[in-house]
Design a protein around this motif. Sequence first.
Motif, short mmCIF file in Angstrom:
data_model
loop_
_atom_site.label_atom_id
_atom_site.label_comp_id
_atom_site.label_asym_id
_atom_site.label_seq_id
_atom_site.Cartn_x
_atom_site.Cartn_y
_atom_site.Cartn_z
N GLU A 146 -14.69 8.59 5.46
CA GLU A 146 -13.87 7.74 4.61
C GLU A 146 -12.90 8.58 3.81
N PRO A 147 -11.65 8.70 4.23
CA PRO A 147 -10.67 9.47 3.46
C PRO A 147 -10.28 8.74 2.20
N GLU A 148 -9.51 9.41 1.37
CA GLU A 148 -9.03 8.80 0.14
C GLU A 148 -8.23 7.54 0.44
N SER A 149 -8.31 6.56 -0.44
CA SER A 149 -7.51 5.35 -0.28
C SER A 149 -6.06 5.68 -0.54
N PRO A 150 -5.10 4.85 -0.05
CA PRO A 150 -3.69 5.15 -0.23
C PRO A 150 -3.25 5.15 -1.67
N GLY A 152 -5.11 6.55 -4.06
CA GLY A 152 -5.72 7.68 -4.70
C GLY A 152 -6.89 7.35 -5.57
N GLU A 153 -7.64 6.32 -5.24
CA GLU A 153 -8.74 5.88 -6.08
C GLU A 153 -10.09 6.32 -5.54
N GLY A 154 -10.08 7.27 -4.59
CA GLY A 154 -11.33 7.75 -4.04
C GLY A 154 -11.78 6.93 -2.87
N PRO A 155 -12.81 7.37 -2.15
CA PRO A 155 -13.26 6.66 -0.95
C PRO A 155 -13.94 5.35 -1.28
N PRO A 156 -13.44 4.22 -0.76
CA PRO A 156 -14.06 2.93 -1.01
C PRO A 156 -15.28 2.73 -0.13
N ALA A 157 -16.05 1.74 -0.48
CA ALA A 157 -17.22 1.42 0.33
C ALA A 157 -16.78 0.81 1.65
N PRO A 210 -6.78 -4.96 3.33
CA PRO A 210 -6.77 -4.44 1.96
C PRO A 210 -6.45 -2.95 1.95
N ALA A 211 -5.80 -2.49 0.90
CA ALA A 211 -5.35 -1.10 0.84
C ALA A 211 -6.49 -0.11 0.76
N ASP A 212 -7.69 -0.57 0.36
CA ASP A 212 -8.80 0.36 0.19
C ASP A 212 -9.67 0.50 1.43
N ARG A 213 -9.19 0.02 2.57
CA ARG A 213 -9.97 0.20 3.80
C ARG A 213 -10.04 1.68 4.17
N PRO A 214 -11.21 2.16 4.59
CA PRO A 214 -11.31 3.55 5.01
C PRO A 214 -10.42 3.84 6.21
N GLY A 215 -9.78 4.99 6.17
CA GLY A 215 -8.89 5.39 7.25
C GLY A 215 -7.44 5.01 7.03
N LEU A 216 -7.15 4.25 5.99
CA LEU A 216 -5.77 3.84 5.71
C LEU A 216 -5.19 4.73 4.61
N THR A 217 -4.16 5.46 4.95
CA THR A 217 -3.47 6.32 4.00
C THR A 217 -1.98 6.04 4.08
N GLY A 218 -1.25 6.48 3.09
CA GLY A 218 0.18 6.23 3.09
C GLY A 218 0.94 7.29 2.33
N ARG A 219 2.24 7.28 2.52
CA ARG A 219 3.11 8.21 1.81
C ARG A 219 4.44 7.53 1.57
N GLY A 220 5.04 7.84 0.44
CA GLY A 220 6.34 7.27 0.12
C GLY A 220 7.46 7.98 0.87
N LEU A 221 8.54 7.25 1.12
CA LEU A 221 9.73 7.80 1.76
C LEU A 221 10.87 7.80 0.75
N ASP A 222 11.64 8.87 0.73
CA ASP A 222 12.75 8.99 -0.21
C ASP A 222 13.94 8.23 0.37
N MET A 223 14.12 6.99 -0.10
CA MET A 223 15.11 6.09 0.47
C MET A 223 16.17 5.70 -0.55
N LEU A 224 17.28 5.19 -0.06
CA LEU A 224 18.33 4.64 -0.91
C LEU A 224 17.89 3.24 -1.32
N SER A 225 16.92 3.18 -2.21
CA SER A 225 16.33 1.91 -2.60
C SER A 225 15.59 2.07 -3.92
N PRO A 226 15.69 1.10 -4.83
CA PRO A 226 14.98 1.21 -6.10
C PRO A 226 13.50 0.83 -5.99
N LEU A 232 2.66 4.19 6.65
CA LEU A 232 1.22 4.01 6.61
C LEU A 232 0.61 4.63 7.85
N ASP A 233 -0.47 5.36 7.66
CA ASP A 233 -1.22 5.94 8.77
C ASP A 233 -2.57 5.25 8.89
#
Length: 405
Positions: A146-150, A152-157, A210-226, A232-233
């Motif tokens: 169970e990797p970290e949730s996207p 950053g709240e630690g591994p969920p159940a 849900p975002a806290d599912r094990p195996g779901l991680t993400g990263r932000g992209l530097d976009m022309l957007s506010p 998502l991986d």
Amino acid sequence: MTAFSLEPAQLAWCAELRTLAAERLRPLADKGEPGHVNRALVAELGSLGLLGRLFTSGALDLCLMRESLAYACTEAETALALQGLGAHPVHAHGTQEQRARWLPRVADGTAIAAFALSEPGAGSDAAALELRAEPELRGEPESRAEPESPRGEGPPAAPALAAAPDGPARWRLTGEKCWISNAPEADFYTVFARTAPGAGARGVTAFLVPADRPGLTGRGLDMLSPHPIGALDFDAVPVTADDVLGAVDRGFRVAMGTLNLFRPSVGAFAVGMAQAALDATLAHTAGRDAFGGKLRDLQAVSHQVAEMALRTEAARLMVHAAASAHDADAPDVPGRSAMAKLLATETAQYVVDAAVQLHGARALQRGHLLEHLYREVRAPRIYEGASEVQRGIIAKELYARQEAR
């Protein structure tokens, strides 16, 4: 009521929304951090009852909300639209349990939703998506690392993963999503994955993840957007039959139904920006001294302003017509929606660009309304189907109609 005029009550409501956006939402938007979810802004949209209206209003009301908010606060408009885009599949296709868990929280602004369709190799061609939903057969392990949730709240159940006795009712999602608004900060995602390899649009299933599912991680992209846009991986993310939205292998209908509703309202967002740019231009050209008179006295300027107004109003009418057709369950909704989004977004690009030209260098200063709109107006011509895709949809609908005669 027709598609070509609004009732006095609707006009009054739009005016009220513009005032709320300027006085209550704009200050919160200004305090937000670009590229991140502004939860205070979303919560205020919830307290004003606007998020709840996403699930009780028709397409025309949605358009009126988006245009009115966009006129005074594009960040508030986008926050509202993304909540609707991510949560509408749950509202329209979710189970009673899914709806009860998530929709009240979306409505009050305490849960952030996201619509996860696009992939690195499947943007405009949504039917070509490759995120795999692989059935979990009996005898497979019931848990994995169970990797970290996207967030950053630690591994969920992890949920129980035993296979159903009547066949594989559980899957593992493996692959990537990209260009996802509100990722990686959303609380849940409407995810479209391939459950039938080689079946094109007919082998896609929609899942509520849900975002806290094990195996779901993400990263932000530097976009022309506010607002946040990210990738998502999915590393063998567990989902079950309880997470399916609609029917297995029929998720493309969920996606297209959502887009047919929201495409006209993307046009409304664009019309709101165009109107703001037009009004700013009227004020500027009426007060700016130039060549012994006012800027508006120059025929080249006045004709340009007239063209801006003409195109803005034409786009608004087409948006209203498409939204009214959707609310009436008309058979030509896909074509009308495509026309509305295409015309309105291309029009807004033209109007904002013309407004910048007529304002001159001041419009390029960081913090100027038009500098802000110039950055905002470009993306709607791409997302939820690029302009080229909309032309393809329109042509397909026209030829299908011709062949049916």
